[in-house]
Scaffold this motif. Structure first.
Motif, PDB file in Angstrom:
ATOM      1  N   TYR A  42       0.649  -1.119  -0.071  1.00 49.78           N
ATOM      2  CA  TYR A  42       0.072   0.070  -0.020  1.00 49.78           C
ATOM      3  C   TYR A  42       1.089   1.320   0.094  1.00 49.78           C
ATOM      4  CZ  TYR A  42      -3.764  -3.198   1.267  1.00 49.78           C
ATOM      5  OH  TYR A  42      -4.629  -4.111   1.175  1.00 49.78           O
ATOM      6  N   SER A  43       0.715   2.218  -0.720  1.00 49.02           N
ATOM      7  CA  SER A  43       1.259   3.521  -0.837  1.00 49.02           C
ATOM      8  C   SER A  43       1.051   4.299   0.502  1.00 49.02           C
ATOM      9  CB  SER A  43       0.663   4.329  -2.144  1.00 49.02           C
ATOM     10  OG  SER A  43      -0.442   4.657  -1.891  1.00 49.02           O
ATOM     11  N   GLY A  44       1.965   5.231   0.539  1.00 50.10           N
ATOM     12  CA  GLY A  44       1.532   6.273   1.695  1.00 50.10           C
ATOM     13  C   GLY A  44       0.363   6.925   1.484  1.00 50.10           C
ATOM     14  N   PHE A  45      -0.155   7.240   0.399  1.00 47.40           N
ATOM     15  CA  PHE A  45      -1.550   7.954   0.272  1.00 47.40           C
ATOM     16  C   PHE A  45      -2.532   6.940   0.854  1.00 47.40           C
ATOM     17  CE2 PHE A  45      -5.381   9.204  -1.560  1.00 47.40           C
ATOM     18  CZ  PHE A  45      -5.307  10.603  -1.775  1.00 47.40           C
ATOM     19  N   VAL A  46      -2.656   5.768   0.468  1.00 45.25           N
ATOM     20  CA  VAL A  46      -3.658   4.802   0.966  1.00 45.25           C
ATOM     21  C   VAL A  46      -3.730   4.511   2.496  1.00 45.25           C
ATOM     22  CG1 VAL A  46      -4.711   2.353   0.711  1.00 45.25           C
ATOM     23  CG2 VAL A  46      -3.855   3.731  -1.364  1.00 45.25           C
ATOM     24  N   VAL A  47      -2.241   4.511   3.026  1.00 43.99           N
ATOM     25  CA  VAL A  47      -2.211   4.289   4.293  1.00 43.99           C
ATOM     26  C   VAL A  47      -3.012   5.700   5.094  1.00 43.99           C
ATOM     27  CG1 VAL A  47      -0.593   4.431   6.330  1.00 43.99           C
ATOM     28  CG2 VAL A  47      -0.235   2.847   4.354  1.00 43.99           C
ATOM     29  N   ALA A  48      -2.449   6.822   4.661  1.00 44.31           N
ATOM     30  CA  ALA A  48      -2.942   8.138   5.216  1.00 44.31           C
ATOM     31  C   ALA A  48      -4.657   8.098   5.265  1.00 44.31           C
ATOM     32  CB  ALA A  48      -2.420   9.222   4.507  1.00 44.31           C
ATOM     33  N   THR A  49      -5.108   7.415   4.028  1.00 41.69           N
ATOM     34  CA  THR A  49      -6.657   7.480   3.974  1.00 41.69           C
ATOM     35  C   THR A  49      -7.197   6.389   4.955  1.00 41.69           C
ATOM     36  OG1 THR A  49      -6.424   8.189   1.488  1.00 41.69           O
ATOM     37  CG2 THR A  49      -8.657   7.060   2.363  1.00 41.69           C
ATOM     38  N   ALA A  50      -6.651   5.373   5.033  1.00 39.29           N
ATOM     39  CA  ALA A  50      -7.057   4.346   6.182  1.00 39.29           C
ATOM     40  C   ALA A  50      -6.881   4.996   7.554  1.00 39.29           C
ATOM     41  CB  ALA A  50      -6.194   3.075   6.104  1.00 39.29           C
ATOM     42  N   LEU A  51      -6.243   5.772   7.718  1.00 40.77           N
ATOM     43  CA  LEU A  51      -6.112   6.090   9.080  1.00 40.77           C
ATOM     44  C   LEU A  51      -7.109   7.421   9.317  1.00 40.77           C
ATOM     45  CD1 LEU A  51      -2.123   6.575   9.886  1.00 40.77           C
ATOM     46  CD2 LEU A  51      -4.037   4.970  10.937  1.00 40.77           C
ATOM     47  N   PHE A  52      -7.288   8.185   8.106  1.00 42.48           N
ATOM     48  CA  PHE A  52      -8.023   9.495   8.216  1.00 42.48           C
ATOM     49  C   PHE A  52      -9.749   8.832   8.453  1.00 42.48           C
ATOM     50  CE2 PHE A  52     -10.873  12.151   5.555  1.00 42.48           C
ATOM     51  CZ  PHE A  52     -10.867  13.471   6.047  1.00 42.48           C
ATOM     52  N   ILE A  53      -9.983   7.614   7.698  1.00 38.69           N
ATOM     53  CA  ILE A  53     -11.354   7.318   7.888  1.00 38.69           C
ATOM     54  C   ILE A  53     -11.882   7.232   9.557  1.00 38.69           C
ATOM     55  CG2 ILE A  53     -13.098   5.595   7.163  1.00 38.69           C
ATOM     56  CD1 ILE A  53     -11.537   4.923   4.894  1.00 38.69           C
ATOM     57  N   PRO A  54     -11.360   6.422  10.142  1.00 41.49           N
ATOM     58  CA  PRO A  54     -11.686   6.043  11.380  1.00 41.49           C
ATOM     59  C   PRO A  54     -11.713   7.428  12.589  1.00 41.49           C
ATOM     60  CG  PRO A  54      -9.649   5.011  11.254  1.00 41.49           C
ATOM     61  CD  PRO A  54      -9.873   5.339   9.731  1.00 41.49           C
ATOM     62  N   LEU A  55     -10.550   8.151  12.027  1.00 41.68           N
ATOM     63  CA  LEU A  55     -10.390   9.475  12.696  1.00 41.68           C
ATOM     64  C   LEU A  55     -11.434  10.377  12.437  1.00 41.68           C
ATOM     65  CD1 LEU A  55      -8.562  11.097  14.538  1.00 41.68           C
ATOM     66  CD2 LEU A  55      -7.492  11.736  12.891  1.00 41.68           C
ATOM     67  N   MET A  56     -11.937  10.519  11.213  1.00 46.98           N
ATOM     68  CA  MET A  56     -13.218  11.419  10.888  1.00 46.98           C
ATOM     69  C   MET A  56     -14.444  10.753  11.637  1.00 46.98           C
ATOM     70  SD  MET A  56     -13.638  13.925   8.957  1.00 46.98           S
ATOM     71  CE  MET A  56     -15.122  14.600   8.062  1.00 46.98           C
ATOM     72  N   ILE A  57     -14.527   9.533  11.652  1.00 38.08           N
ATOM     73  CA  ILE A  57     -15.887   8.802  12.371  1.00 38.08           C
ATOM     74  C   ILE A  57     -15.824   9.296  13.700  1.00 38.08           C
ATOM     75  CG2 ILE A  57     -16.859   6.773  13.094  1.00 38.08           C
ATOM     76  CD1 ILE A  57     -16.053   5.413  10.228  1.00 38.08           C
ATOM     77  N   VAL A  58     -14.709   9.121  14.628  1.00 37.41           N
ATOM     78  CA  VAL A  58     -14.358   9.539  16.037  1.00 37.41           C
ATOM     79  C   VAL A  58     -14.732  11.093  16.275  1.00 37.41           C
ATOM     80  CG1 VAL A  58     -13.152   9.637  17.852  1.00 37.41           C
ATOM     81  CG2 VAL A  58     -12.972   7.541  16.312  1.00 37.41           C
ATOM     82  N   THR A  59     -14.058  11.838  15.483  1.00 36.51           N
ATOM     83  CA  THR A  59     -14.387  13.261  15.610  1.00 36.51           C
ATOM     84  C   THR A  59     -15.792  13.876  15.383  1.00 36.51           C
ATOM     85  OG1 THR A  59     -13.542  13.801  13.567  1.00 36.51           O
ATOM     86  CG2 THR A  59     -11.786  13.931  15.386  1.00 36.51           C
ATOM     87  N   THR A  60     -16.145  13.314  14.357  1.00 39.02           N
ATOM     88  CA  THR A  60     -17.540  13.622  13.893  1.00 39.02           C
ATOM     89  C   THR A  60     -18.421  13.066  15.025  1.00 39.02           C
ATOM     90  OG1 THR A  60     -17.102  13.486  11.565  1.00 39.02           O
ATOM     91  CG2 THR A  60     -19.556  13.606  12.348  1.00 39.02           C
TER      92      THR A  60
END
Length: 201
Positions: A42-60
């Motif tokens: 997985y590229s760094g972009f996909v890894v960053a996206t994979a971290l972004f999704i749960p973080l977005m769920i939690v903060t929302t």
């Protein structure tokens, strides 16, 4: 209906923009890296996206918990983040996530346009408590915002299709935010002209 509660504006800003800044930081650090998971690279972009999704769920979720409500824009953004971010991770393809802002802006422009056609300024329903204005002001602001959303959708397509991942991440993190902020700052004369006292019923 849940009661709307006020929270510290700095905390609110941190919850709203924190996930995006984390995405930017992780991508910038890992943009040239490849991470092996289950035999797949997985590229760094996909890894960053994979971290972004749960973080977005939690903060929302925290925003909803602390304020008692979520704006339609926040709900729609979260849904598209989960769907298109999830597709990027599942198919190991950054293109899905890059298309997300385009779809968000097209959806918002379309909803505002439908509201105008039905004679219902939906923008006023969302923002009337924040910016009290006469109906003429809401009509003008809605038309301008539709034009802005369409322009941002086109800009996002141009950037992700013609520029590097780093350029798109910079545009997503800072460019879109600055353009939105600049747009509302530029509406000062309109708000002054058509504004109403906040305590006016």
């Amino acid at each position: 209906m849940a009661e709307k509660r006020k929270i510290n504006p700095w905390l609110k800003a941190a919850l709203e923009f924190g996930p995006l800044l984390v995405f930017f930081a992780v991508f910038t650090r890992m943009k040239d890296a490849q991470v092996m998971v289950g035999g797949t690279s997985y590229s760094g972009f996909v890894v960053a996206t994979a971290l972004f999704i749960p973080l977005m769920i939690v903060t929302t979720g925290l925003l909803w918990r602390l304020t008692g409500r979520l704006a339609p824009m926040q709900v729609a953004t979260l849904v598209l983040v989960v769907v298109f971010g999830g597709l990027s991770v599942w198919f190991n393809d950054p293109h899905f996530f890059k298309m997300k802002p385009t779809l968000i802006y097209l959806i918002f422009a379309g909803l505002l346009a439908v509201g105008l056609l039905r004679g219902k300024p939906w923008l006023q329903l969302v923002m009337d408590e924040t910016i009290p204005m006469r109906p003429e002001g809401w009509l003008i602001l809605t038309k301008r915002l539709i034009a802005l959303f369409l322009g941002l959708a086109v800009a996002n397509e141009l950037v992700w299709r013609t520029m590097s991942d780093q350029a798109w991440v910079n545009f997503k993190t800072f460019g879109l935010t600055i353009l939105m902020f600049g747009f509302f700052m530029a509406q000062g004369p309109l708000i002054t002209r058509y504004g109403l006292p906040k305590d006016k019923e």
